[in-house]
Design a protein around this motif. Structure first.
Motif, mmCIF file in Angstrom:
data_model
loop_
_atom_site.group_PDB
_atom_site.id
_atom_site.type_symbol
_atom_site.label_atom_id
_atom_site.label_comp_id
_atom_site.label_asym_id
_atom_site.label_seq_id
_atom_site.Cartn_x
_atom_site.Cartn_y
_atom_site.Cartn_z
ATOM 1 N N LEU A 254 -15.693 3.590 -14.596
ATOM 2 C CA LEU A 254 -15.471 3.206 -13.208
ATOM 3 C C LEU A 254 -16.545 3.866 -12.361
ATOM 4 O O LEU A 254 -16.694 5.091 -12.379
ATOM 5 C CB LEU A 254 -14.092 3.648 -12.731
ATOM 6 N N ILE A 255 -17.295 3.050 -11.621
ATOM 7 C CA ILE A 255 -18.438 3.535 -10.857
ATOM 8 C C ILE A 255 -18.094 3.466 -9.374
ATOM 9 O O ILE A 255 -17.853 2.373 -8.842
ATOM 10 C CB ILE A 255 -19.681 2.669 -11.138
ATOM 11 N N PRO A 256 -18.023 4.586 -8.669
ATOM 12 C CA PRO A 256 -17.672 4.535 -7.245
ATOM 13 C C PRO A 256 -18.795 3.923 -6.419
ATOM 14 O O PRO A 256 -19.977 4.156 -6.669
ATOM 15 C CB PRO A 256 -17.456 6.006 -6.890
ATOM 16 N N ILE A 257 -18.402 3.161 -5.422
ATOM 17 C CA ILE A 257 -19.348 2.576 -4.469
ATOM 18 C C ILE A 257 -19.107 3.248 -3.128
ATOM 19 O O ILE A 257 -18.057 3.039 -2.505
ATOM 20 C CB ILE A 257 -19.166 1.053 -4.350
ATOM 21 N N PRO A 258 -20.021 4.085 -2.663
ATOM 22 C CA PRO A 258 -19.785 4.788 -1.392
ATOM 23 C C PRO A 258 -19.939 3.850 -0.209
ATOM 24 O O PRO A 258 -20.654 2.855 -0.259
ATOM 25 C CB PRO A 258 -20.865 5.871 -1.396
ATOM 26 N N ALA B 168 -15.566 3.213 -1.181
ATOM 27 C CA ALA B 168 -15.092 1.999 -0.542
ATOM 28 C C ALA B 168 -14.811 0.907 -1.550
ATOM 29 O O ALA B 168 -14.401 -0.185 -1.188
ATOM 30 C CB ALA B 168 -16.122 1.497 0.472
ATOM 31 N N GLY B 169 -15.011 1.192 -2.822
ATOM 32 C CA GLY B 169 -14.790 0.238 -3.897
ATOM 33 C C GLY B 169 -15.340 0.818 -5.185
ATOM 34 O O GLY B 169 -15.780 1.971 -5.227
ATOM 35 N N TRP B 170 -15.325 0.011 -6.227
ATOM 36 C CA TRP B 170 -15.876 0.504 -7.487
ATOM 37 C C TRP B 170 -16.256 -0.658 -8.403
ATOM 38 O O TRP B 170 -15.867 -1.800 -8.193
ATOM 39 C CB TRP B 170 -14.898 1.448 -8.191
ATOM 40 N N ILE B 171 -17.054 -0.324 -9.399
ATOM 41 C CA ILE B 171 -17.437 -1.255 -10.457
ATOM 42 C C ILE B 171 -16.727 -0.807 -11.730
ATOM 43 O O ILE B 171 -16.767 0.368 -12.084
ATOM 44 C CB ILE B 171 -18.959 -1.245 -10.703
ATOM 45 N N GLN B 172 -16.074 -1.723 -12.411
ATOM 46 C CA GLN B 172 -15.467 -1.421 -13.712
ATOM 47 C C GLN B 172 -16.291 -2.079 -14.801
ATOM 48 O O GLN B 172 -16.491 -3.292 -14.798
ATOM 49 C CB GLN B 172 -14.026 -1.913 -13.763
#
Length: 872
Positions: A380-384, A393-397
C-alpha cells in the motif's frame, strides 16, 4: 613358484578392492621414499626427513578430512532448505558418495572418523554426530560454531551471534550471510541488505555468498522499477528482452539461486546480468517525482488507485486481470473504512504515514486486504495531499504473485508523484483550521468540564508534567475542539503541524513518534509525543496529546495504562462535546449523569438506534428530556457521516409551530427530520406520515411522543398504521422517580449551569440534603428539579447546603417533601438505586448512607435487602 607380480600390492592384497589397493600403493611409495632417503646409496638426497615427511602427510590428510566433513555437512543440510530459500551453504567440492568413500579410506589409515549413516537416520542426527567428533579431529573452532549455528537454526532455534575469534573472518562472514538469508526468506529485504553492507564496511570487503546476497537484495528491491537496471545495448535498440540461454539457467541453479529469483529472471529479463553472482556496476536512481508505472511495467498482478471522498474512498482506476474485473466492486465495498480495523494494512498505512508491505508464505492465504486470492505480496503506497500538508489523501494498492517487492522508499516516491491536487483526507480540515477550531477555555462551561476530565485523568495516573505538555480535544460535529492544555514542558514553542492528531482520529489507534517530527507534533521543539484516542462504540470522540522535550519519553505500558483509564471517561467526553454544540446552537447548557450505569445503558440504546435505517421513537412522560435526547441523536448521526452539515438550529416539527402536510414533506426532504408530539397531530396528517414512512423517506427520522406507544394507540390518539411504522426502534425514557440513580450526577451539573447563568457561589449539597433530593418523585421532570435548585441558589447564604435549608426550600414551594420512601413493600428498583448511589469508591456498599437516602433505619434496610434477595 607362481608367475612374478609386477606390483607387490596385487600379490600381498589380492582380496582388496581397487580403491583399497590404490591406497596401499601410496603407502608403499611413501615407505620407499623414506627408505631411499635414510639408507646409503649413490642417489642424491631429496631432503625429506622421516618426521617431516610424516608431518606433511598428516597435514595433507587432515585437509582432506576437513574438506570431506564440510562437504558432507553441505550435502546433508542443503537437503533441508526449500527451493525458494535464500539461505545456502555453498557448493560442495566433493560429491556425496565420494565424500563418504574418502572417510572410509581415512578410517583404514587409523583416523577416527564418523560412521556412515544408519538406515532411517535423519539428516540432522547425522549432522549432529559429525559435529560431535569434529573437535577431536582438530576441526577449526570457528567452523564448528558456524555449522552448529546452522544445525540449530534448521531445528527451529533462534540463534544469536556467536563470539568469533576473528570478528570479521570467513566464518563470521558466512554467519552474517546466513542471517541475511533468513531475513530475505521472511521478506525483510532492506534489513538483510543493511546487515550485509554493515559487515562489508567493518570487514573491509566481502566475498562468496555474502557478496552474492548483496546483489540479490539490491535486485529484489529494484525489481519493480524499469529504470533500476541497465539493459544491453542490443536490447535497448531492438526493444526485445535478452535471451536466457540454458547455460544461464544452469549457472543460476549451480550458484544456488532460489526458485523465486529464477522466476524473476524469466519475468524480468533486465535483471539477468545481476542474478549471475556478478557485481552490478551501474544503477540508475528513480526521480522522486516519477509517476506510478502500469502493473505490467511493475510485474504486478493488481494495481488499484483509491482516494478519500469524505469519510469513505472511491476508486480512480483499477488495473486487474480480466478474471477479476467483476470482483473489484465487491472488494471495494468489503474494504470500506478498513483503516479503522487495527489488523488491516490500511490502518497501519494511515497511522504510520508510510508504505505498508505484507507477504504470505507458500501455502498460506493471500495477505489481508488483497483483491487477488492468489497474491503472495501486497504493498500500500500512501499518496500525500498538498492541502493536508503531506498527510495521506489516498493510496495505491499493488499486489504480486511472488514475494518480491520494491523498496519502501521507491514505493513512497511513486506516491509523492501522484500527490498533487488530491482531495483532503477525512479529518484534515478539522486539524488545519486551528485558529477557528480551537476556542479559548473560557468559551463555555462544557469545554471547561471537558478539560477538567483530562486534568483529573492525568492526576489519577500520576503523569509527570515537568518536561511534558498535554492537550485535550473533543471531536465535534464538524471540527475538533481544544478544551484544555497544560504542563511545564515546551511552554514557549510555536505550534507544529500536529498531524499525529489526524492519524489517531482517522484510525482510532495510538499515534506515536519517538524522535522530533514537526509534521506530527503540536510543539515544534517536541522530542517525542503520543496521541491517545478515546473511543465510544468504535468511534473516536476525544483525543489526548502528550509531548515531551526528550526522545522516547513515553513507554508502551504507560501509554496503555492511560488509554485504558481514558476509555472509562469516553461517554463524559462525548457529552461535553454535545453540550458545547447544544449551547452554541440552542443557547442552553445541559447536565447528564455520564457515570451512572442506567444512563450509560440508555446512551448505548440511543447510539444503536442512530445506525438503524428505520425511524427512531423516543417515548416517555413530560419533562424527562426527550427533545434533548433527539437532538443528541441528531448530533451523533451528523458526526457518523450520515448527511450534510447540521443546521445551526433544529427545532422538531410540532414544538414551535403547528404541523402541516407541506412542512412535513419539506422536513422529510432534509437529511434529518425531527417530529414532536405526534399524538397531538391531526389524524389525517398522522396517516400521511405513516404512508411516507412506509415508502422509506430519504431523511433520518427521529420522533418523540408523550407516553408509551401502546398506550397512545389504546387511547385512540395515535394512528395504528403510524404506530406500526414507529414500533421497530422505540427507546423509552422513564421519569426521574425511575432514574433516581442519576440525581447525584445531575444535581452538581445543574448547579454549575445555574452558576454560569445567574452568578453567585458554586453550591454543594451535603449528603443529607442530597438524600432529600434523591427521595423526591419530581413529577415535573427536569424543569421541576432545576427550578428547586435555582431557588436554593437564590436563597442560599453559603456554599454548602444542608438538610434544613433544602427542606425549607422544598416545603415553601408546593407540597411538602417526601420524608421517606415506603418501607413495608418497597420498590426493589429504589433499594438497588440507593445502594448504587452511595457505593464507596472501593466498590463496597455503604448501608448507612443508602438508608439515609431512603429515609430508613439501617436495620430496616438490611431486613428489606434480605426480603428482596439483594446480596450485601
Amino acid at each position: 613358484m607362481g608367475l612374478p607380480h609386477s606390483d607387490p600390492v596385487d600379490f600381498l592384497y589380492p582380496e582388496g578392492t581397487e580403491r583399497e589397493r590404490e591406497q596401499a600403493r601410496r603407502w608403499v611409495i611413501h615407505l620407499r621414499l623414506l627408505q631411499s632417503e635414510s639408507g646409503p646409496g649413490l642417489m642424491p638426497s631429496v631432503g625429506v626427513g622421516r618426521v617431516h615427511a610424516q608431518r606433511e602427510l598428516d597435514w595433507v590428510l587432515k585437509r582432506r578430512l576437513l574438506a570431506t566433513i564440510e562437504a558432507l555437512l553441505q550435502h546433508a543440510l542443503s537437503t533441508l532448505l526449500p527451493v525458494d530459500s535464500c539461505i545456502g551453504f555453498g557448493r560442495p567440492t566433493l560429491g556425496h558418495q565420494e565424500a563418504w568413500s574418502n572417510l572410509e579410506s581415512l578410517r583404514l589409515q587409523g583416523w577416527k572418523v564418523p560412521n556412515i549413516p544408519e538406515p532411517g537416520e535423519s539428516v540432522l542426527v547425522s549432522a549432529d554426530r559429525i559435529l560431535e567428533g569434529a573437535e577431536a579431529l582438530e576441526f577449526p573452532a570457528d567452523r564448528i560454531r558456524l555449522w552448529c549455528s546452522r544445525v540449530e537454526r534448521l531445528q527451529g532455534s533462534r540463534v544469536g551471534s556467536p563470539e568469533w575469534e576473528l570478528a570479521y573472518g570467513q566464518a563470521a562472514m558466512e554467519f552474517t550471510a546466513d542471517k541475511a538469508g533468513c531475513l530475505l526468506d521472511r521478506g525483510r529485504v532492506q534489513e538483510a541488505l543493511d546487515q550485509l553492507q554493515e559487515f562489508k564496511q567493518k570487514a573491509g570487503g566481502i566475498t562468496g555468498r555474502a557478496r552474492m546476497l548483496i546483489e540479490w537484495s539490491q535486485t529484489i528491491l529494484d525489481a519493480g522499477c524499469p529504470e533500476s537496471a541497465w539493459e544491453d545495448e542490443g536490447v535497448r535498440e531492438s526493444g526485445m528482452p535478452p535471451t536466457w540461454s540454458s547455460q544461464d539457467r544452469k549457472r543460476g541453479v549451480e550458484e544456488g539461486l532460489p526458485a523465486h529469483l529464477l522466476e524473476l529472471r524469466a519475468q524480468c529479463p533486465r535483471t539477468l546480468p545481476h542474478l549471475r553472482g556478478s557485481a552490478m556496476k551501474r544503477r540508475v536512481s528513480v526521480p522522486t517525482s516519477s509517476p506510478l508505472p502500469s502493473r505490467g511495467e511493475l510485474g504486478a498482478g493488481v494495481l488499484v488507485h483509491l482516494s478519500f471522498d469524505g469519510d469513505t474512498t472511491r476508486i480512480h482506476g483499477a488495473q486487474v486481470p480480466p478474471g477479476l474485473h467483476r470482483s473489484v466492486r465487491e472488494w471495494h465495498l468489503s474494504r470500506d473504512r478498513s483503516w479503522r480495523d487495527p489488523v488491516a494494512p490500511e490502518y497501519e498505512l494511515l497511522l504510520e504515514g508510510r508504505a505498508v508491505l505484507r507477504r504470505s508464505a507458500p501455502g498460506e492465504p493471500a495477505p489481508e486486504g488483497a483483491l487477488d486470492s492468489a497474491s503472495r505480496a501486497l504493498a500500500l503506497i500512501p499518496i500525500p495531499s498538498s492541502g493536508a500538508h503531506g498527510e495521506c489523501a489516498g493510496w495505491i494498492q499493488v499486489e504480486y504473485r511472488h514475494v518480491l517487492l520494491p523498496s519502501r522508499g521507491r514505493l513512497e516516491s511513486w506516491g509523492r508523484g501522484l500527490g498533487e491536487g488530491m482531495a483532503h483526507p477525512p479529518g484534515a480540515a478539522a486539524v488545519e483550521e486551528t485558529d477557528d477550531a480551537f476556542p479559548s477555555l473560557e468559551a463555555s462551561a462544557p469545554l471547561r468540564d471537558g478539560g477538567h476530565i483530562f486534568e483529573e485523568l492525568l492526576a489519577e495516573v500520576g503523569t509527570k508534567l515537568g518536561r511534558r505538555r498535554w492537550w485535550g480535544f473533543l471531536v465535534g460535529a464538524d471540527r475538533l475542539l481544544c478544551v484544555g492544555s497544560g504542563g511545564q514542558g515546551l511552554q514557549t514553542s510555536a505550534a507544529g503541524e500536529g498531524h499525529a492528531l489526524e492519524r489517531a482520529l482517522r484510525t482510532g489507534g495510538v499515534a506515536l513518534f519517538e524522535a522530533p517530527d514537526v509534521a506530527l507534533a503540536q510543539a515544534r521543539d517536541a522530542g517525542s509525543g503520543v496521541v491517545i484516542p478515546v473511543r465510544l462504540h468504535g468511534r473516536v470522540v476525544a483525543l489526548l496529546a502528550l509531548e515531551s522535550d526528550r526522545r522516547r519519553a513515553f513507554r508502551k505500558r504507560d501509554v496503555l495504562r492511560v488509554e485504558r483509564i481514558l476509555q472509562t471517561r469516553a461517554l463524559a467526553l462525548r457529552l461535553a462535546a454535545f453540550r458545547a454544540w447544544h449551547l452554541e446552537h440552542h443557547g442552553v447548557d445541559l447536565a447528564f449523569a455520564a457515570g451512572e450505569s442506567g444512563f450509560e445503558r440508555l446512551a448505548g440504546r440511543l447510539r444503536t438506534a442512530i445506525r438503524a435505517q428505520d425511524p427512531v421513537l423516543v417515548s416517555g412522560p413530560p419533562g424527562v428530556g426527550k427533545r434533548v435526547l433527539m437532538r443528541w441523536m441528531q448530533f451523533e448521526w451528523a458526526v457518523e457521516g450520515g448527511g450534510s452539515p447540521m443546521p445551526r438550529a433544529c427545532e422538531p416539527l410540532g414544538s414551535v409551530e403547528a404541523p402541516s402536510a407541506e412542512k412535513m414533506e419539506a422536513a422529510l426532504e432534509q437529511p434529518c427530520a425531527l417530529f414532536e408530539r405526534l399524538e397531538s397531530w391531526p389524524a389525517e396528517l398522522q396517516r400521511q406520515l405513516a404512508l411516507a414512512l412506509e415508502y422509506g423517506p430519504r431523511a433520518k427520522v427521529l420522533v418523540h411522543v408523550q407516553g408509551r406507544l401502546e398506550t397512545l394507540v389504546r387511547d385512540g390518539v395515535l394512528d395504528l398504521r403510524l404506530a406500526h411504522a414507529l414500533a421497530n426502534f422505540e427507546v423509552h425514557v422513564g421519569g426521574l422517580a425511575e432514574r433516581r440513580g442519576e440525581l447525584p450526577f445531575l444535581v452538581p451539573g445543574l448547579l454549575r449551569i445555574l452558576r454560569e447563568d445567574y452568578g453567585g457561589p458554586l453550591l454543594r449539597l451535603d449528603d443529607a440534603a442530597l438524600g432529600l433530593f434523591w427521595r423526591q418523585p419530581w413529577e415535573g421532570g427536569m424543569s421541576a428539579l432545576k427550578g428547586a435548585l435555582l431557588k436554593i441558589l437564590l436563597e442560599s447564604s453559603g456554599e454548602l447546603i444542608d438538610l434544613e435549608q433544602a427542606h425549607s426550600v422544598l416545603s415553601a414551594h408546593g407540597p411538602g417533601p417526601t420524608e421517606r420512601l415506603p418501607s413495608r413493600r418497597p420498590c426493589r428498583r429504589d433499594v438497588v438505586s440507593a445502594l448504587e448511589s452511595t457505593r464507596l469508591e472501593s466498590g463496597r456498599i455503604n448501608k448507612t448512607r443508602a438508608a439515609q437516602y431512603l429515609g430508613w433505619d439501617p436495620d430496616t434496610l438490611v431486613a428489606r435487602m434480605q426480603d428482596l434477595g439483594i446480596a450485601p
